[in-house]
Scaffold this motif. Structure first.
Motif, PDB file in Angstrom:
ATOM      1  N   UNK A  61      57.909  30.196 -20.672  1.00  0.00           N
ATOM      2  CA  UNK A  61      57.842  29.162 -21.655  1.00  0.00           C
ATOM      3  C   UNK A  61      57.503  27.746 -20.989  1.00  0.00           C
ATOM      4  N   UNK A  85      67.052  36.334 -19.890  1.00  0.00           N
ATOM      5  CA  UNK A  85      66.588  34.963 -21.026  1.00  0.00           C
ATOM      6  C   UNK A  85      65.789  33.919 -20.264  1.00  0.00           C
ATOM      7  N   UNK A  86      66.413  33.694 -18.735  1.00  0.00           N
ATOM      8  CA  UNK A  86      65.896  32.923 -17.818  1.00  0.00           C
ATOM      9  C   UNK A  86      64.225  33.270 -17.434  1.00  0.00           C
ATOM     10  N   UNK A 136      56.163  43.431 -32.789  1.00  0.00           N
ATOM     11  CA  UNK A 136      56.373  42.806 -31.599  1.00  0.00           C
ATOM     12  C   UNK A 136      56.312  41.175 -31.934  1.00  0.00           C
ATOM     13  N   UNK A 192      66.705  42.385 -23.186  1.00  0.00           N
ATOM     14  CA  UNK A 192      67.651  41.072 -23.713  1.00  0.00           C
ATOM     15  C   UNK A 192      68.563  41.608 -24.727  1.00  0.00           C
ATOM     16  N   UNK A 243      53.760  35.243 -26.747  1.00  0.00           N
ATOM     17  CA  UNK A 243      54.587  36.237 -27.142  1.00  0.00           C
ATOM     18  C   UNK A 243      54.324  36.596 -28.372  1.00  0.00           C
ATOM     19  N   UNK A 288      72.571  41.772 -24.468  1.00  0.00           N
ATOM     20  CA  UNK A 288      73.261  40.910 -25.438  1.00  0.00           C
ATOM     21  C   UNK A 288      74.274  41.785 -26.091  1.00  0.00           C
ATOM     22  N   UNK A 304      62.363  34.591 -19.695  1.00  0.00           N
ATOM     23  CA  UNK A 304      61.634  34.069 -20.912  1.00  0.00           C
ATOM     24  C   UNK A 304      61.469  32.657 -20.704  1.00  0.00           C
ATOM     25  N   UNK A 305      62.495  31.932 -20.323  1.00  0.00           N
ATOM     26  CA  UNK A 305      62.412  30.508 -20.214  1.00  0.00           C
ATOM     27  C   UNK A 305      61.206  30.122 -19.188  1.00  0.00           C
ATOM     28  N   UNK A 337      62.106  42.168 -24.172  1.00  0.00           N
ATOM     29  CA  UNK A 337      62.698  41.860 -25.377  1.00  0.00           C
ATOM     30  C   UNK A 337      63.833  42.809 -25.600  1.00  0.00           C
ATOM     31  N   UNK A 350      71.940  39.199 -18.995  1.00  0.00           N
ATOM     32  CA  UNK A 350      71.563  38.409 -20.147  1.00  0.00           C
ATOM     33  C   UNK A 350      71.015  37.114 -19.713  1.00  0.00           C
ATOM     34  N   UNK A 351      71.617  36.601 -18.472  1.00  0.00           N
ATOM     35  CA  UNK A 351      71.403  35.263 -18.069  1.00  0.00           C
ATOM     36  C   UNK A 351      70.029  35.399 -17.373  1.00  0.00           C
ATOM     37  N   UNK A 352      69.606  36.601 -16.602  1.00  0.00           N
ATOM     38  CA  UNK A 352      68.458  36.914 -15.794  1.00  0.00           C
ATOM     39  C   UNK A 352      67.204  36.968 -16.690  1.00  0.00           C
ATOM     40  N   UNK A 407      56.427  42.404 -21.925  1.00  0.00           N
ATOM     41  CA  UNK A 407      57.220  41.682 -22.772  1.00  0.00           C
ATOM     42  C   UNK A 407      57.922  42.340 -23.969  1.00  0.00           C
ATOM     43  N   UNK A 408      57.428  43.394 -24.224  1.00  0.00           N
ATOM     44  CA  UNK A 408      58.322  44.040 -25.466  1.00  0.00           C
ATOM     45  C   UNK A 408      59.537  44.773 -24.681  1.00  0.00           C
ATOM     46  N   UNK A 413      67.633  26.654 -20.489  1.00  0.00           N
ATOM     47  CA  UNK A 413      66.993  26.361 -19.071  1.00  0.00           C
ATOM     48  C   UNK A 413      65.892  25.358 -19.259  1.00  0.00           C
ATOM     49  N   UNK A 447      67.917  30.891 -23.920  1.00  0.00           N
ATOM     50  CA  UNK A 447      66.626  30.331 -23.569  1.00  0.00           C
ATOM     51  C   UNK A 447      66.382  29.104 -23.406  1.00  0.00           C
TER      52      UNK A 447
END
Lengths: 260, 169
Positions: free
Chosen positions: B133, B126-127, A8, B110, B145, B114, B129-130, B107, B122-124, B103-104, A26, A23
């Protein structure tokens, strides 16, 4: 269990660049700076100063016109251009007779009689070594000074005065008579007989070394020597003061000096 | 609707670990990768073609992907350009709820989105994840993470110095 965790682990730090790019697209600049410190792989992606993330961040702040202008020729990457933007003139820390043009890098001094007007950059320095370019794009008038100041130095006074270098909070080089000013007086610069005077449009590089506490100047890529030593360990800001009506002065922060 | 002649024929896909899933053509065409594949075969071949093997997607992830594409099969999919331009303030509540996963799983979703080239998914993802962050310190991001801190103190200091100006308002 530990095996699962390790697998992981690898996942998010080693996301392929195309996914990191989506990522990061954004995120705000501040978040991106945090991401650069998460792990080496994320930093490696963000170390490419011309990638889409830096282009995107750059376009959020700078117009296409400003990006393409000759002014930014010495900062070739998107990241460097954005960094120059963040280090440009501070509209909130300049004389009321000065406005900052839409490109963010050029100030304009309004035609006001009997006034001396200055502007400071947005970011000051108390560590590291820094270089920025100053270009005087209008007439110098009787006093045109390039240098640094602390936040305590005033940026406007009555009359046409050598304001930058007036007291012990600022250090300046008057381009009109090639004279240094700190606490009112500091002597000739550069130390040459008949040193050529500044011509409008020439590029001056200001080199601030906060490690050895000195300030030096360069003109048209020719090193002119150290101008000031024993600078204090306070935040020092790029500054200019001008007296001439409608004169314009640009600043482009370049980062760290290339030499050793 | 004509029940005898379904306008949306069934299609089968097989995950990397050998599980077969049945879905519809309309749903699976949201995947650019599979769309290209099918276009290659030609429209007529669809009903006779066998199960499509997806070697990079495991069964758990494929199940999630199919749930998403079946929910969205009748929506107009934005183009990649539209997605890029989008400021992404509004998220469909169904999607918001759909993305509530550990999260796994996220991941894997995503990387599957891709690989399968499903731009909006993909957009949703990755967003998502953003958003996790955002406003977090590097240490908080690492622990969230489960990322190893692979820096020496000197290295991290140099990176911080280099980007210090980014934190100015």
């Amino acid at each position: 269990m530990s095996l699962v965790v390790r697998e992981f682990n690898k996942c998010f730090s080693e996301l392929p660049d195309c996914l990191l790019e989506i990522i990061f697209s954004y995120l705000s600049l501040c978040d991106i700076a945090n991401c650069a410190r998460v792990c080496k792989n994320w930093n490696r992606y963000l170390a490419d100063e011309n990638n889409d993330i830096w282009r995107l961040q750059c376009l959020r702040k700078l117009s296409e016109k400003a990006l393409k202008s000759d002014l930014l020729l010495s900062v070739p990457t998107y990241k460097a251009k954005l960094r120059a933007f963040y280090h440009a003139w501070n509209p909130l820390d300049s004389s009321r007779h000065i406005y900052i043009k839409p490109n963010a890098f050029t100030l304009h001094r309004n035609p006001v009689a009997q006034s001396t007007d200055g502007a400071r950059a947005k970011i000051g320095f108390d560590s590291g070594r820094h270089v920025w370019e100053i270009m005087w794009e209008g007439p110098l008038g009787t006093v045109a000074i390039v240098g640094i100041s602390t936040k305590d130095a005033i940026l406007q006074c009555h009359g046409y005065a050598p304001l930058l270098g007036w007291d012990d909070q600022s250090w300046g080089w008057n381009l009109v008579d090639n004279y240094l000013l700190h606490n009112g007086d500091a002597g000739n610069f550069p130390l040459l007989t008949n040193a050529p005077k500044y011509q409008v449009g020439e590029k001056i590089k200001v080199i601030l070394d906060c490690e050895s506490h000195c300030l030096a100047f360069e003109k048209n890529n020719e090193f002119l020597g150290v101008a000031f030593t024993n600078l204090p360990s306070k935040k020092l800001y790029p500054t200019i003061t001008a007296v001439y009506g409608n004169t314009e002065v640009s600043i482009v922060y370049c980062g760290y000096p290339f030499d050793g | 609707m004509d029940i005898d002649r379904p306008s949306d024929p069934q299609v089968s896909v097989v995950s990397s670990d050998g599980t077969m899933f049945h879905t519809t053509l309309k749903s699976i065409l949201l995947s650019g990768t599979i769309k290209d594949m099918i276009e290659h075969i030609g429209e007529g071949g669809v009903e006779n073609m066998g199960a499509i093997p997806l070697q990079n997607v495991d069964s758990k992830t494929l199940e999630i992907v199919i749930k998403w594409i079946e929910h969205h099969k009748d929506n107009i999919q934005p183009t990649s350009e539209e997605i890029k331009d989008k400021t992404a303030d509004f998220i469909d509540p169904w999607d918001e709820n759909f993305l509530e996963m550990d999260l796994d799983k996220l991941y894997n979703l995503i990387t599957a989105a891709n690989y399968l080239n499903i731009p909006q998914l993909l957009w949703l993802s990755t967003r998502k994840i953003a958003m996790l962050i955002k406003n977090r310190t590097p240490q908080e991001i690492r622990s969230l993470f489960n990322i190893e801190d692979d820096w020496t103190p000197q290295e991290i200091e140099a990176v911080q110095k280099e980007n210090q100006w980014c934190e100015e308002k």
